[in-house]
Scaffold this active site. Structure first.
Site, mmCIF file in Angstrom:
data_model
loop_
_atom_site.group_PDB
_atom_site.id
_atom_site.type_symbol
_atom_site.label_atom_id
_atom_site.label_comp_id
_atom_site.label_asym_id
_atom_site.label_seq_id
_atom_site.Cartn_x
_atom_site.Cartn_y
_atom_site.Cartn_z
ATOM 1 C CD GLU A 83 -60.347 71.042 -60.861
ATOM 2 O OE1 GLU A 83 -59.753 70.352 -60.085
ATOM 3 O OE2 GLU A 83 -60.868 70.802 -61.812
ATOM 4 C CD GLU A 103 -54.892 70.463 -62.262
ATOM 5 O OE1 GLU A 103 -54.111 71.668 -62.484
ATOM 6 O OE2 GLU A 103 -55.924 70.421 -61.547
HETATM 7 C C1 1HE Z 1 -49.005 66.241 -51.567
HETATM 8 C C2 1HE Z 1 -49.593 67.257 -52.521
HETATM 9 C C3 1HE Z 1 -50.510 66.696 -53.342
HETATM 10 C C4 1HE Z 1 -48.064 68.316 -51.423
HETATM 11 N N1 1HE Z 1 -50.769 65.330 -53.265
HETATM 12 N N2 1HE Z 1 -49.233 64.967 -51.486
HETATM 13 N N3 1HE Z 1 -51.143 69.166 -57.301
HETATM 14 C C5 1HE Z 1 -49.946 69.793 -57.398
HETATM 15 O O1 1HE Z 1 -49.348 69.221 -58.344
HETATM 16 C C6 1HE Z 1 -49.256 70.423 -56.286
HETATM 17 C C7 1HE Z 1 -48.302 69.787 -55.693
HETATM 18 N N4 1HE Z 1 -47.635 70.334 -54.348
HETATM 19 C C8 1HE Z 1 -46.875 71.403 -54.427
HETATM 20 O O2 1HE Z 1 -46.541 71.940 -55.479
HETATM 21 C C9 1HE Z 1 -46.220 71.698 -53.160
HETATM 22 O O3 1HE Z 1 -46.519 70.860 -52.228
HETATM 23 C C10 1HE Z 1 -47.026 72.985 -52.570
HETATM 24 C C11 1HE Z 1 -46.433 74.258 -53.406
HETATM 25 C C12 1HE Z 1 -48.500 72.992 -52.614
HETATM 26 C C13 1HE Z 1 -46.260 73.391 -51.159
HETATM 27 O O4 1HE Z 1 -44.987 73.117 -51.157
HETATM 28 P P1 1HE Z 1 -44.399 72.852 -49.646
HETATM 29 O O5 1HE Z 1 -42.882 73.064 -49.705
HETATM 30 O O6 1HE Z 1 -44.667 73.850 -48.414
HETATM 31 O O7 1HE Z 1 -44.689 71.359 -49.171
HETATM 32 P P2 1HE Z 1 -44.087 69.978 -49.739
HETATM 33 O O8 1HE Z 1 -42.510 69.726 -49.225
HETATM 34 O O9 1HE Z 1 -43.893 69.815 -51.099
HETATM 35 O O10 1HE Z 1 -45.145 68.874 -49.365
HETATM 36 C C14 1HE Z 1 -45.331 68.732 -47.911
HETATM 37 C C15 1HE Z 1 -45.979 67.218 -47.990
HETATM 38 O O11 1HE Z 1 -47.284 67.235 -48.917
HETATM 39 C C16 1HE Z 1 -45.102 66.324 -48.868
HETATM 40 O O12 1HE Z 1 -45.226 65.008 -48.306
HETATM 41 P P3 1HE Z 1 -44.140 64.122 -47.405
HETATM 42 O O13 1HE Z 1 -44.774 63.055 -46.954
HETATM 43 O O14 1HE Z 1 -42.935 64.157 -47.946
HETATM 44 O O15 1HE Z 1 -44.177 65.393 -46.143
HETATM 45 C C17 1HE Z 1 -45.768 66.221 -50.326
HETATM 46 O O16 1HE Z 1 -45.507 65.160 -50.932
HETATM 47 C C18 1HE Z 1 -47.354 66.508 -49.589
HETATM 48 N N5 1HE Z 1 -48.130 67.003 -50.824
HETATM 49 N N6 1HE Z 1 -48.999 68.346 -52.164
HETATM 50 C C19 1HE Z 1 -50.312 64.504 -52.522
HETATM 51 N N7 1HE Z 1 -50.970 67.259 -54.324
HETATM 52 C C20 1HE Z 1 -59.944 66.629 -59.524
HETATM 53 S S1 1HE Z 1 -58.366 66.583 -60.457
HETATM 54 C C21 1HE Z 1 -57.465 67.905 -59.697
HETATM 55 C C22 1HE Z 1 -56.210 67.618 -60.200
HETATM 56 C C23 1HE Z 1 -55.168 68.067 -59.513
HETATM 57 O O17 1HE Z 1 -55.087 68.820 -58.477
HETATM 58 S S2 1HE Z 1 -53.417 67.923 -60.133
HETATM 59 C C24 1HE Z 1 -52.392 69.195 -59.070
HETATM 60 C C25 1HE Z 1 -52.031 68.541 -57.881
#
Ligand code: 1HE
Length: 260
Positions: A114, A134
């Protein structure tokens, strides 16, 4: 200028370029409320000397979208206000003071897509992938994605991305219109900065008309669009800078268009 999760660096002497960087790599640049507000303020307070901007993200990914750890705390009313706060911030990016080039790599997902969609040009490197998780998380886009993303790729492709969790790689993303430029891994920022420097040389009124008039004209009925175009065209060509640039070409002092 540097806040915890967003840094702003100004480069150049006269036609400056602002580099706005998400600096939350440990959380994959996930956008929490503070970061969304920082983006809004960055574009509201852009120095008048800046003529173009680049947005990129530190670390392996451009942006993982909404910070999901903040989602569970909201009721419906707060959720609506939260979405509206994103709308204001990304409106400042799209209809702000300067054209914005997004430098994309790694994950460009959810709210990250976005944010990228609110920019005027998207440069993606080969590591880029796009998704709208989402759909799988049981939620909906809330950062203007349902307005901006269909304008890039069409309603049916966005519906597919959300219904099936489809992920587009960098090459297919460029093919369908998510990015206008595709470059080798690790070079998106350099290409985006080069484009921003080029954009910064344009007459400010030309950049203004492309940012503020063109997307509105494209939404108007043709009859209204032709009228708005005539007005914008007359205003742009009346500026002294337009006259001197045209004169420079006629006198052989300006670059010709080169064959691609
Ligand atoms: C997060 C987030 C997040 C990572 N919110 N903490 N977005 C998503 O559903 C995407 C979610 N994220 C992923 O699918 C993956 O993290 C990635 C593909 C982006 C990257 O993977 P990777 O293996 O490099 O990293 P990771 O091990 O998954 O994440 C590293 C840390 O970042 C981990 O935290 P930690 O404390 O365990 O180290 C994750 O929890 C954190 N992290 N993404 C919170 N999104 C205005 S409305 C919009 C609506 C949306 O955007 S919904 C889609 C949300």
């Amino acid at each position: 200028m540097k806040s915890k999760d967003l840094s702003i660096e100004i480069r150049g002497e006269q036609q400056e370029v602002a580099i706005v960087r998400l600096t939350r790599p440990a959380k994959r640049n996930a956008l929490n409320d503070g970061l969304v507000e920082a983006i809004r303020k960055a574009f509201e307070n852009m120095p008048a000397t800046v003529r173009a901007a680049v947005i990129d993200g530190e670390g392996e990914h451009f942006c993982a979208g909404l910070d999901l750890s903040e989602l569970s705390e909201r009721d419906a009313g707060q959720g609506m206000l939260h979405s509206r706060a994103w709308h204001v911030a990304l409106e400042r990016v799209q209809y702000g003071p300067v054209p914005v080039v997004a430098a994309l790599h790694g994950a460009v997902v959810g709210g990250g897509l976005e944010l990228a969609s609110a920019c005027h040009i998207r440069v993606a490197d080969d590591s880029t992938f796009y998704a709208l998780p989402e759909g799988s998380r049981g939620i909906f886009v809330g950062g203007g994605g349902s307005v901006r993303i269909p304008r890039l790729i069409g309603v049916s492709r966005m519906t597919d991305m959300m219904l099936t969790g489809r992920v587009y790689n960098a090459a297919d993303g460029e093919r369908i219109g998510l990015a206008q430029y595709l470059v080798p891994t690790g070079t998106a920022f350099d290409k985006a900065f080069e484009l921003a420097q080029r954009i910064a040389q344009n007459a400010p009124l030309t950049n203004y008309s492309l940012m503020h008039a063109l997307p509105r004209i494209a939404e108007q009925p043709a009859d209204h669009g032709f009228m708005t175009e005539a007005l914008m065209s007359a205003i742009a060509q009346s500026a002294p800078e337009a006259k001197s640039r045209v004169r420079a070409f006629l006198e052989g002092r300006a670059a010709k268009v080169q064959k691609a």
